[in-house]
Design a protein around this motif. Structure first.
Motif, PDB file in Angstrom:
ATOM      1  N   THR A 264       0.833  -1.058  -0.209  1.00  0.00           N
ATOM      2  CA  THR A 264       0.005  -0.096   0.028  1.00  0.00           C
ATOM      3  C   THR A 264       0.863   1.319  -0.021  1.00  0.00           C
ATOM      4  OG1 THR A 264      -1.696   1.377   1.206  1.00  0.00           O
ATOM      5  CG2 THR A 264      -0.038  -0.134   2.591  1.00  0.00           C
ATOM      6  N   LEU A 265       0.196   2.413  -0.674  1.00  0.00           N
ATOM      7  CA  LEU A 265       1.040   3.438  -0.467  1.00  0.00           C
ATOM      8  C   LEU A 265       1.099   4.431   0.793  1.00  0.00           C
ATOM      9  CD1 LEU A 265       0.110   4.775  -4.288  1.00  0.00           C
ATOM     10  CD2 LEU A 265       2.337   3.465  -3.372  1.00  0.00           C
ATOM     11  N   ILE A 266      -0.078   4.065   1.579  1.00  0.00           N
ATOM     12  CA  ILE A 266      -0.154   4.660   2.706  1.00  0.00           C
ATOM     13  C   ILE A 266      -0.480   3.578   3.780  1.00  0.00           C
ATOM     14  CG2 ILE A 266      -0.947   6.951   2.064  1.00  0.00           C
ATOM     15  CD1 ILE A 266      -3.749   6.187   2.417  1.00  0.00           C
ATOM     16  N   SER A 267       0.153   3.702   4.982  1.00  0.00           N
ATOM     17  CA  SER A 267       0.044   2.862   6.191  1.00  0.00           C
ATOM     18  C   SER A 267       0.083   3.564   7.548  1.00  0.00           C
ATOM     19  CB  SER A 267       1.078   1.940   6.094  1.00  0.00           C
ATOM     20  OG  SER A 267       0.854   0.761   6.772  1.00  0.00           O
ATOM     21  N   MET A 268       0.305   2.753   8.662  1.00  0.00           N
ATOM     22  CA  MET A 268       0.322   3.323   9.970  1.00  0.00           C
ATOM     23  C   MET A 268      -0.841   4.095  10.228  1.00  0.00           C
ATOM     24  SD  MET A 268       3.710   4.766  11.700  1.00  0.00           S
ATOM     25  CE  MET A 268       3.851   4.920  13.529  1.00  0.00           C
ATOM     26  N   HIS A 269      -2.056   3.540   9.872  1.00  0.00           N
ATOM     27  CA  HIS A 269      -3.233   4.095  10.100  1.00  0.00           C
ATOM     28  C   HIS A 269      -3.660   4.364  11.779  1.00  0.00           C
ATOM     29  CE1 HIS A 269      -4.569   3.976   5.818  1.00  0.00           C
ATOM     30  NE2 HIS A 269      -3.978   2.902   5.792  1.00  0.00           N
ATOM     31  N   ARG A 270      -4.167   5.372  11.944  1.00  0.00           N
ATOM     32  CA  ARG A 270      -4.846   5.362  13.309  1.00  0.00           C
ATOM     33  C   ARG A 270      -6.111   6.466  13.229  1.00  0.00           C
ATOM     34  NH1 ARG A 270      -0.834   2.836  13.890  1.00  0.00           N
ATOM     35  NH2 ARG A 270       0.722   2.991  15.203  1.00  0.00           N
ATOM     36  N   VAL A 271      -6.909   5.923  14.087  1.00  0.00           N
ATOM     37  CA  VAL A 271      -8.346   6.888  14.216  1.00  0.00           C
ATOM     38  C   VAL A 271      -8.192   7.545  15.744  1.00  0.00           C
ATOM     39  CG1 VAL A 271     -10.556   7.105  14.797  1.00  0.00           C
ATOM     40  CG2 VAL A 271      -9.872   5.596  12.844  1.00  0.00           C
ATOM     41  N   MET A 272      -8.034   8.977  15.512  1.00  0.00           N
ATOM     42  CA  MET A 272      -7.798   9.592  16.836  1.00  0.00           C
ATOM     43  C   MET A 272      -9.099   9.438  17.835  1.00  0.00           C
ATOM     44  SD  MET A 272      -4.977  10.868  16.257  1.00  0.00           S
ATOM     45  CE  MET A 272      -4.799  11.500  17.718  1.00  0.00           C
ATOM     46  N   MET A 273      -8.995   9.087  18.893  1.00  0.00           N
ATOM     47  CA  MET A 273     -10.118   8.634  19.871  1.00  0.00           C
ATOM     48  C   MET A 273     -10.394   9.963  20.609  1.00  0.00           C
ATOM     49  SD  MET A 273     -10.522   5.856  18.811  1.00  0.00           S
ATOM     50  CE  MET A 273     -11.890   5.081  19.924  1.00  0.00           C
ATOM     51  N   GLN A 274      -9.419  11.103  20.687  1.00  0.00           N
ATOM     52  CA  GLN A 274      -9.673  12.272  21.366  1.00  0.00           C
ATOM     53  C   GLN A 274      -8.707  13.338  20.471  1.00  0.00           C
ATOM     54  OE1 GLN A 274      -8.275  10.544  25.096  1.00  0.00           O
ATOM     55  NE2 GLN A 274      -6.569  12.286  24.927  1.00  0.00           N
ATOM     56  N   ASP A 275      -8.851  14.499  20.854  1.00  0.00           N
ATOM     57  CA  ASP A 275      -8.183  15.525  20.442  1.00  0.00           C
ATOM     58  C   ASP A 275      -6.483  15.386  20.856  1.00  0.00           C
ATOM     59  OD1 ASP A 275     -10.418  16.743  19.350  1.00  0.00           O
ATOM     60  OD2 ASP A 275     -10.613  18.610  20.432  1.00  0.00           O
ATOM     61  N   HIS A 276      -5.631  15.620  20.079  1.00  0.00           N
ATOM     62  CA  HIS A 276      -4.376  15.579  20.520  1.00  0.00           C
ATOM     63  C   HIS A 276      -3.388  16.582  19.795  1.00  0.00           C
ATOM     64  CE1 HIS A 276      -0.537  13.644  21.886  1.00  0.00           C
ATOM     65  NE2 HIS A 276      -0.068  13.935  20.514  1.00  0.00           N
ATOM     66  N   GLN A 277      -2.434  17.145  20.860  1.00  0.00           N
ATOM     67  CA  GLN A 277      -1.833  18.133  20.229  1.00  0.00           C
ATOM     68  C   GLN A 277      -0.312  17.710  20.240  1.00  0.00           C
ATOM     69  OE1 GLN A 277      -2.297  22.117  21.826  1.00  0.00           O
ATOM     70  NE2 GLN A 277      -0.081  22.678  22.016  1.00  0.00           N
ATOM     71  N   PHE A 278       0.319  17.830  19.134  1.00  0.00           N
ATOM     72  CA  PHE A 278       1.731  17.272  19.184  1.00  0.00           C
ATOM     73  C   PHE A 278       2.741  18.206  19.558  1.00  0.00           C
ATOM     74  CE2 PHE A 278       0.149  14.689  15.252  1.00  0.00           C
ATOM     75  CZ  PHE A 278       0.437  13.496  15.710  1.00  0.00           C
ATOM     76  N   ALA A 279       3.804  17.911  19.653  1.00  0.00           N
ATOM     77  CA  ALA A 279       5.053  18.783  20.371  1.00  0.00           C
ATOM     78  C   ALA A 279       5.185  20.146  19.733  1.00  0.00           C
ATOM     79  CB  ALA A 279       6.321  18.237  20.283  1.00  0.00           C
ATOM     80  N   ASP A 280       4.893  20.259  18.437  1.00  0.00           N
ATOM     81  CA  ASP A 280       4.969  21.553  17.697  1.00  0.00           C
ATOM     82  C   ASP A 280       3.814  22.379  17.739  1.00  0.00           C
ATOM     83  OD1 ASP A 280       3.195  20.341  15.930  1.00  0.00           O
ATOM     84  OD2 ASP A 280       4.555  20.277  14.204  1.00  0.00           O
ATOM     85  N   GLY A 281       2.627  22.010  18.549  1.00  0.00           N
ATOM     86  CA  GLY A 281       1.457  22.651  18.598  1.00  0.00           C
ATOM     87  C   GLY A 281       0.424  22.215  17.551  1.00  0.00           C
ATOM     88  N   ILE A 284      -4.670  17.501  16.151  1.00  0.00           N
ATOM     89  CA  ILE A 284      -5.238  16.419  15.422  1.00  0.00           C
ATOM     90  C   ILE A 284      -6.563  16.231  16.113  1.00  0.00           C
ATOM     91  CG2 ILE A 284      -5.445  14.343  14.301  1.00  0.00           C
ATOM     92  CD1 ILE A 284      -3.145  16.279  13.433  1.00  0.00           C
ATOM     93  N   PRO A 285      -7.717  16.548  15.360  1.00  0.00           N
ATOM     94  CA  PRO A 285      -8.964  16.311  16.180  1.00  0.00           C
ATOM     95  C   PRO A 285      -9.449  14.990  16.442  1.00  0.00           C
ATOM     96  CG  PRO A 285      -9.553  16.929  13.799  1.00  0.00           C
ATOM     97  CD  PRO A 285      -7.827  16.942  13.982  1.00  0.00           C
ATOM     98  N   ARG A 286     -10.271  14.807  17.225  1.00  0.00           N
ATOM     99  CA  ARG A 286     -10.940  13.423  17.582  1.00  0.00           C
ATOM    100  C   ARG A 286     -11.732  13.192  16.211  1.00  0.00           C
ATOM    101  NH1 ARG A 286     -16.142  12.032  19.462  1.00  0.00           N
ATOM    102  NH2 ARG A 286     -16.120  10.144  20.672  1.00  0.00           N
ATOM    103  N   ASN A 287     -11.778  11.665  15.911  1.00  0.00           N
ATOM    104  CA  ASN A 287     -12.292  11.118  14.915  1.00  0.00           C
ATOM    105  C   ASN A 287     -11.728  11.391  13.592  1.00  0.00           C
ATOM    106  OD1 ASN A 287     -14.476  10.022  16.355  1.00  0.00           O
ATOM    107  ND2 ASN A 287     -15.728  11.875  16.133  1.00  0.00           N
ATOM    108  N   ALA A 288     -10.422  11.972  13.531  1.00  0.00           N
ATOM    109  CA  ALA A 288      -9.843  11.977  12.233  1.00  0.00           C
ATOM    110  C   ALA A 288      -9.090  10.807  12.078  1.00  0.00           C
ATOM    111  CB  ALA A 288      -8.512  13.324  12.336  1.00  0.00           C
ATOM    112  N   HIS A 289      -9.174  10.444  10.686  1.00  0.00           N
ATOM    113  CA  HIS A 289      -8.346   9.019  10.384  1.00  0.00           C
ATOM    114  C   HIS A 289      -7.039   9.523   9.732  1.00  0.00           C
ATOM    115  CE1 HIS A 289      -8.589   5.021   8.399  1.00  0.00           C
ATOM    116  NE2 HIS A 289      -7.138   5.402   8.297  1.00  0.00           N
TER     117      HIS A 289
END
Length: 409
Positions: A264-281, A284-289
């Motif tokens: 596949t051309l894309i992998s390491m899939h995740r669905v966000m179970m809650q909002d999450h802020q990465f270290a750079d600010g 990623i919102p909840r429910n984002a794939h």
């Protein structure tokens, strides 16, 4: 779907499933609500069994896998003393299905034609053109496996010694909690794992075979390496798992073939179970794939020099460098090599897949010679959305090598 830059790989792989769930994403990709594949959301029994039982027992399982391949070759491949046409996609599917069944179910059930039909046809219909097919195969699997599960439980309760304990089904029965262990669910999970394992191993093996025939200059060094292992470790049926780890040139060719022909051309899939802020600010919102563009990341020239050049010994050479002999293997993951994911949620079956593919390829490379039909080259891959498949209708000419050139088995 949100495709993230590679700079987030390490942060993403560290997130717990309560924040970023690979299982929810996998179920979504399988259209689980329609195909009855949402069973993987109920528990992680299949994942635990692969991690805790299958991978640690690969040394013990090597001999049964080789034995089943011998049986499968006699059953499925033509006795071709002269050139015959084969379609590797279908021929290798049958070999993979039989070996996988031996490890998933054990003897004698692994040779039941009903199960082989379920596991191969369910795999070949993995695109879900007809949602009802998924349900039909799962119902057929339950009808076949539920009585077997009950029989094994009765034998265990009666204290009868069994030779059937070293397979995936029995291991799932062993470690399942009371809530996980109903027979219908166990049978259902067997089908899910067949879809995941048979499909990917088959595709990788077919791609490697096509690439070897297209680049015959690699066949002699790979055969020489196999002969060297035979001199050290004896006839093929005496090989144990460490024997296959010595095949560094074959392993390198497999990894390079996968780079050119990723599943596949894309992998390491995740669905966000809650909002999450990465270290750079970045939030990623909840429910984002979310996912990673694994093929583009691996083929960045800063990651893979001259990425358009097929170098079958690329990773073999890298492993010659100081302190890197354990890296760059087909089954290893790295920050920029993500075909199997990365981190705690990496594909738990990748070590089994690597061993299974090598067991098959060693026999096919040593016992047969190949060429493309006149006027034809490597069959073009088939693409469906982000997925890449070897051409199901691609053809090779195959002929048995002389007895003196084949593997001693």
């Amino acid at each position: 779907m949100l495709v993230l830059p590679s700079k987030y790989v390490n942060e993403m792989r560290m997130l717990p499933s309560t924040i970023a769930s690979p299982t929810v994403a996998h179920a979504h990709n399988l259209m689980g609500r329609h195909t009855n594949m949402n069973i993987i959301l109920r528990n992680n029994l299949h994942f635990r069994t692969l991690q805790l039982k299958l991978t640690p027992n690969l040394s013990f399982l090597t001999a049964p896998m080789q034995e089943e391949l011998n049986y499968a070759i006699d059953k499925e491949l033509p006795n071709c003393e002269d050139w015959v046409i084969i379609k590797p996609y279908h021929s290798i599917l049958k070999l993979v299905a039989r070996i996988s069944a031996r490890i998933f179910l054990g003897l004698p059930l692994c040779r039941d034609e009903n199960w082989l039909e379920i596991s191969t046809e369910f795999t070949e219909n993995g695109e879900w053109d007809d949602f009802r097919k998924g349900h039909r195969y799962i119902r057929k699997a339950k009808k076949l496996l539920v009585p077997e599960i009950k029989r094994r439980r009765q034998a265990t309760a009666a204290g009868k010694p069994s030779t059937e304990n070293s397979n995936l089904l029995s291991w799932m029965m062993e470690i399942a909690s009371e809530a996980e262990g109903d027979a219908a669910s166990l049978a259902h999970l067997e089908v899910v794992m067949s879809l995941d394992s048979i499909h990917t191993s088959q595709m990788n093996a077919v791609h490697v075979l096509y690439d070897l025939v297209a680049r015959p200059e690699y066949i002699t060094p790979i055969r020489d390496e196999i002969r060297e292992v035979s001199k050290e470790d004896g006839a093929w049926m005496k090989w144990e798992k460490p024997s296959f780890t010595k095949l560094r040139k074959l392993d390198s060719f497999m990894r390079e073939s996968q780079r050119f022909n990723p599943p596949t051309l894309i992998s390491m899939h995740r669905v966000m179970m809650q909002d999450h802020q990465f270290a750079d600010g970045t939030v990623i919102p909840r429910n984002a794939h979310v996912s990673m563009a694994v093929n583009a990341i691996q083929n960045d020239p800063e990651v893979t020099p001259e990425p358009r050049t097929f170098d079958g010994l690329r990773y073999y050479k890298l492993r010659q460098q100081d302190c890197e002999s354990h890296l760059h293997q087909f089954s290893t993951t790295q920050e920029k090599i993500l075909n199997f994911g990365h981190g705690a949620n990496s594909c738990p079956g990748r070590f089994f897949a690597s061993l299974e593919i090598k067991i098959i390829l060693v026999r096919l490379i040593m016992d047969y010679e190949y060429k493309f039909p006149d006027g034809k080259g490597r069959p073009e891959n088939v693409r469906a959305h982000e997925f890449i498949f070897p051409n199901p209708e691609g053809e090779l000419l195959m002929r048995r090598r002389s007895t003196s050139e084949r593997l001693a088995i």
